[in-house]
Design a protein around this motif. Structure first.
Motif, PDB file in Angstrom:
ATOM      1  N   LEU A  48      29.892  29.134  40.931  1.00  0.00           N
ATOM      2  CA  LEU A  48      30.774  30.177  40.405  1.00  0.00           C
ATOM      3  C   LEU A  48      30.216  31.566  40.684  1.00  0.00           C
ATOM      4  CD1 LEU A  48      31.809  28.744  36.903  1.00  0.00           C
ATOM      5  CD2 LEU A  48      32.931  28.450  39.124  1.00  0.00           C
ATOM      6  N   TYR A  49      31.112  32.532  40.761  1.00  0.00           N
ATOM      7  CA  TYR A  49      30.771  33.937  40.982  1.00  0.00           C
ATOM      8  C   TYR A  49      31.684  34.790  40.110  1.00  0.00           C
ATOM      9  CZ  TYR A  49      28.330  32.299  45.172  1.00  0.00           C
ATOM     10  OH  TYR A  49      27.488  31.639  46.029  1.00  0.00           O
ATOM     11  N   GLY A  50      31.185  35.918  39.637  1.00  0.00           N
ATOM     12  CA  GLY A  50      32.002  36.872  38.903  1.00  0.00           C
ATOM     13  C   GLY A  50      32.223  38.125  39.734  1.00  0.00           C
ATOM     14  N   TRP A  51      33.297  38.848  39.444  1.00  0.00           N
ATOM     15  CA  TRP A  51      33.583  40.041  40.258  1.00  0.00           C
ATOM     16  C   TRP A  51      32.507  41.112  40.101  1.00  0.00           C
ATOM     17  CZ3 TRP A  51      34.014  44.599  37.697  1.00  0.00           C
ATOM     18  CH2 TRP A  51      34.544  44.624  36.410  1.00  0.00           C
ATOM     19  N   GLY A  52      31.809  41.108  38.957  1.00  0.00           N
ATOM     20  CA  GLY A  52      30.765  42.108  38.742  1.00  0.00           C
ATOM     21  C   GLY A  52      29.599  41.987  39.710  1.00  0.00           C
ATOM     22  N   GLN A  53      29.346  40.768  40.201  1.00  0.00           N
ATOM     23  CA  GLN A  53      28.239  40.589  41.138  1.00  0.00           C
ATOM     24  C   GLN A  53      28.663  40.884  42.574  1.00  0.00           C
ATOM     25  OE1 GLN A  53      28.164  36.033  40.407  1.00  0.00           O
ATOM     26  NE2 GLN A  53      26.771  36.286  42.120  1.00  0.00           N
ATOM     27  N   GLU A  54      29.958  41.077  42.816  1.00  0.00           N
ATOM     28  CA  GLU A  54      30.468  41.329  44.166  1.00  0.00           C
ATOM     29  C   GLU A  54      30.953  42.764  44.372  1.00  0.00           C
ATOM     30  OE1 GLU A  54      30.106  39.293  46.550  1.00  0.00           O
ATOM     31  OE2 GLU A  54      29.536  37.512  45.420  1.00  0.00           O
ATOM     32  N   GLU A 238      33.018  32.270  45.374  1.00  0.00           N
ATOM     33  CA  GLU A 238      32.558  33.551  45.922  1.00  0.00           C
ATOM     34  C   GLU A 238      33.732  34.328  46.516  1.00  0.00           C
ATOM     35  OE1 GLU A 238      28.978  35.367  48.711  1.00  0.00           O
ATOM     36  OE2 GLU A 238      29.505  33.232  48.883  1.00  0.00           O
ATOM     37  N   ALA A 239      34.589  33.647  47.276  1.00  0.00           N
ATOM     38  CA  ALA A 239      35.757  34.313  47.870  1.00  0.00           C
ATOM     39  C   ALA A 239      36.663  34.879  46.779  1.00  0.00           C
ATOM     40  CB  ALA A 239      36.533  33.339  48.746  1.00  0.00           C
ATOM     41  N   GLY A 240      36.792  34.146  45.675  1.00  0.00           N
ATOM     42  CA  GLY A 240      37.629  34.615  44.580  1.00  0.00           C
ATOM     43  C   GLY A 240      37.049  35.831  43.881  1.00  0.00           C
ATOM     44  N   ALA A 241      35.726  35.821  43.686  1.00  0.00           N
ATOM     45  CA  ALA A 241      35.069  36.959  43.035  1.00  0.00           C
ATOM     46  C   ALA A 241      35.183  38.215  43.894  1.00  0.00           C
ATOM     47  CB  ALA A 241      33.609  36.636  42.753  1.00  0.00           C
ATOM     48  N   VAL A 242      35.030  38.045  45.207  1.00  0.00           N
ATOM     49  CA  VAL A 242      35.188  39.181  46.123  1.00  0.00           C
ATOM     50  C   VAL A 242      36.627  39.699  46.049  1.00  0.00           C
ATOM     51  CG1 VAL A 242      35.172  39.905  48.544  1.00  0.00           C
ATOM     52  CG2 VAL A 242      33.319  38.480  47.652  1.00  0.00           C
ATOM     53  N   GLN A 243      37.578  38.779  45.993  1.00  0.00           N
ATOM     54  CA  GLN A 243      38.988  39.174  45.911  1.00  0.00           C
ATOM     55  C   GLN A 243      39.271  39.939  44.624  1.00  0.00           C
ATOM     56  OE1 GLN A 243      41.471  38.971  48.212  1.00  0.00           O
ATOM     57  NE2 GLN A 243      42.650  40.156  46.720  1.00  0.00           N
ATOM     58  N   MET A 244      38.755  39.445  43.488  1.00  0.00           N
ATOM     59  CA  MET A 244      38.957  40.149  42.217  1.00  0.00           C
ATOM     60  C   MET A 244      38.303  41.531  42.257  1.00  0.00           C
ATOM     61  SD  MET A 244      40.922  38.292  40.378  1.00  0.00           S
ATOM     62  CE  MET A 244      41.632  37.480  41.824  1.00  0.00           C
ATOM     63  N   ALA A 245      37.095  41.599  42.823  1.00  0.00           N
ATOM     64  CA  ALA A 245      36.409  42.893  42.951  1.00  0.00           C
ATOM     65  C   ALA A 245      37.232  43.857  43.810  1.00  0.00           C
ATOM     66  CB  ALA A 245      35.024  42.693  43.555  1.00  0.00           C
ATOM     67  N   SER A 246      37.812  43.333  44.884  1.00  0.00           N
ATOM     68  CA  SER A 246      38.598  44.191  45.775  1.00  0.00           C
ATOM     69  C   SER A 246      39.866  44.692  45.076  1.00  0.00           C
ATOM     70  CB  SER A 246      38.945  43.464  47.078  1.00  0.00           C
ATOM     71  OG  SER A 246      39.910  42.458  46.863  1.00  0.00           O
ATOM     72  N   LEU A 247      40.419  43.885  44.183  1.00  0.00           N
ATOM     73  CA  LEU A 247      41.588  44.337  43.410  1.00  0.00           C
ATOM     74  C   LEU A 247      41.196  45.433  42.425  1.00  0.00           C
ATOM     75  CD1 LEU A 247      43.373  40.928  42.637  1.00  0.00           C
ATOM     76  CD2 LEU A 247      44.021  42.622  44.365  1.00  0.00           C
ATOM     77  N   VAL A 248      40.022  45.292  41.792  1.00  0.00           N
ATOM     78  CA  VAL A 248      39.521  46.349  40.902  1.00  0.00           C
ATOM     79  C   VAL A 248      39.312  47.637  41.698  1.00  0.00           C
ATOM     80  CG1 VAL A 248      37.632  47.073  39.393  1.00  0.00           C
ATOM     81  CG2 VAL A 248      38.437  44.698  39.321  1.00  0.00           C
ATOM     82  N   VAL A 249      38.706  47.492  42.873  1.00  0.00           N
ATOM     83  CA  VAL A 249      38.431  48.657  43.727  1.00  0.00           C
ATOM     84  C   VAL A 249      39.727  49.344  44.155  1.00  0.00           C
ATOM     85  CG1 VAL A 249      37.588  49.308  46.018  1.00  0.00           C
ATOM     86  CG2 VAL A 249      36.165  47.906  44.502  1.00  0.00           C
ATOM     87  N   ALA A 250      40.750  48.558  44.468  1.00  0.00           N
ATOM     88  CA  ALA A 250      42.042  49.149  44.857  1.00  0.00           C
ATOM     89  C   ALA A 250      42.626  49.963  43.699  1.00  0.00           C
ATOM     90  CB  ALA A 250      43.013  48.053  45.275  1.00  0.00           C
ATOM     91  N   GLU A 251      42.425  49.490  42.475  1.00  0.00           N
ATOM     92  CA  GLU A 251      42.880  50.230  41.298  1.00  0.00           C
ATOM     93  C   GLU A 251      42.084  51.526  41.127  1.00  0.00           C
ATOM     94  OE1 GLU A 251      45.302  49.431  38.560  1.00  0.00           O
ATOM     95  OE2 GLU A 251      46.053  48.562  40.422  1.00  0.00           O
TER      96      GLU A 251
END
Length: 264
Positions: A48-54, A238-251
């Motif tokens: 598992l990965y969280g968006w905070g680590q990505e 990992e791919a999901g955490a990167v995706q969530m991080a990228s959505l936060v970044v887009a915001e």
């Protein structure tokens, strides 16, 4: 002419070299946390990965990420230590799962992760706050009612402001929950409560809740299950955490506030 030159100077000040070094602190749950490698915490031993680590990869070198997110935490359970019985079982004040907090001289006792943020935050820093997943459950000691959820978020925001830091709310991403081909937004009440509190406190919001729902609808349930989630409904590969991080970044980019200046 001279006017254009002046504008050029302003743009130049936005360059990475002139920005002060800052720390982005993260308060959140398992969907945001940094997992120790290797982990087999997911379904069928998936890492598992969280968006905070990505999310750090999206920022320039002036940014340090300090991710204090802890799995299983609601906003209250993240901030305050919960009373335990002699066997170490957490105590709740009702059958809903509302925590019974430790008290010292009538005051709640801060957890180690909340203390780390309170002691570490300095002027110019940012505090990203994402809760909701555990707050909505009636599992002891996680449950936080919607009014208390808003109040507790306000306490976190006030603490950041008192330190000269900038609080930013991140609404909780949706579960992998579908009705036919349409994602069902199970966490909308908590996301809405967060947005309402943000208006009261004049806090920036990165609406990961709605952004994730749009993403889920776009890619579909089977892709999410096999690539983005660990096969379950809550936790990310990992791919999901990167995706969530990228959505936060887009915001963050869309809001174009002071934090956006630090994006690559």
């Amino acid at each position: 002419g001279g006017g254009a030159g002046g504008q050029g100077g302003t743009a130049g000040q936005g360059g990475a070299a002139t920005l002060p070094e800052v720390t982005i602190w993260i308060a959140g749950d398992s969907t945001a946390k940094t997992y120790a490698e290797p982990n087999t915490d997911g379904n069928n031993g998936v890492s598992l990965y969280g968006w905070g680590q990505e999310i750090g990869q999206f920022f320039d070198s002036n940014v340090t990420i300090n991710n204090q997110a802890v799995g299983g935490r609601s906003v209250a359970f993240f901030m305050w230590s919960v009373a335990q019985d002699g066997n170490g079982n957490y105590q709740c004040v009702d059958d809903q799962g509302t925590p019974e907090f430790k008290l010292t001289n009538g005051e709640k006792v801060n957890t180690s992760q909340w203390n780390a943020i309170l002691k570490g935050m300095k002027a110019g820093d940012f505090l990203l706050i994402q809760f909701g997943h555990n707050d909505e459950t009636h599992t002891c000691p996680r449950y936080v009612s919607l009014p208390d959820f808003a109040t507790d978020l306000g306490i976190m925001a006030d603490a950041a402001v008192a330190a000269g830091a900038t609080p930013i709310f991140v609404t909780p991403m949706g579960h992998r929950s579908f009705s036919g081909a349409t994602p069902t937004n199970t966490l909308l009440p908590y996301a809405s409560a967060m947005k309402d509190e943000a208006v009261q406190k004049q806090v920036e919001v990165e609406d990961l809740n709605l952004a994730s729902q749009a993403y889920y609808a776009m890619v579909g349930n089977s892709y999410l299950a096999t690539t983005i989630f660990d096969g379950g409904t809550t936790h990310f590969t990992e791919a999901g955490a990167v995706q969530m991080a990228s959505l936060v970044v887009a915001e963050i980019r869309k809001n174009d506030s002071r934090l956006a200046a630090y994006l690559k």
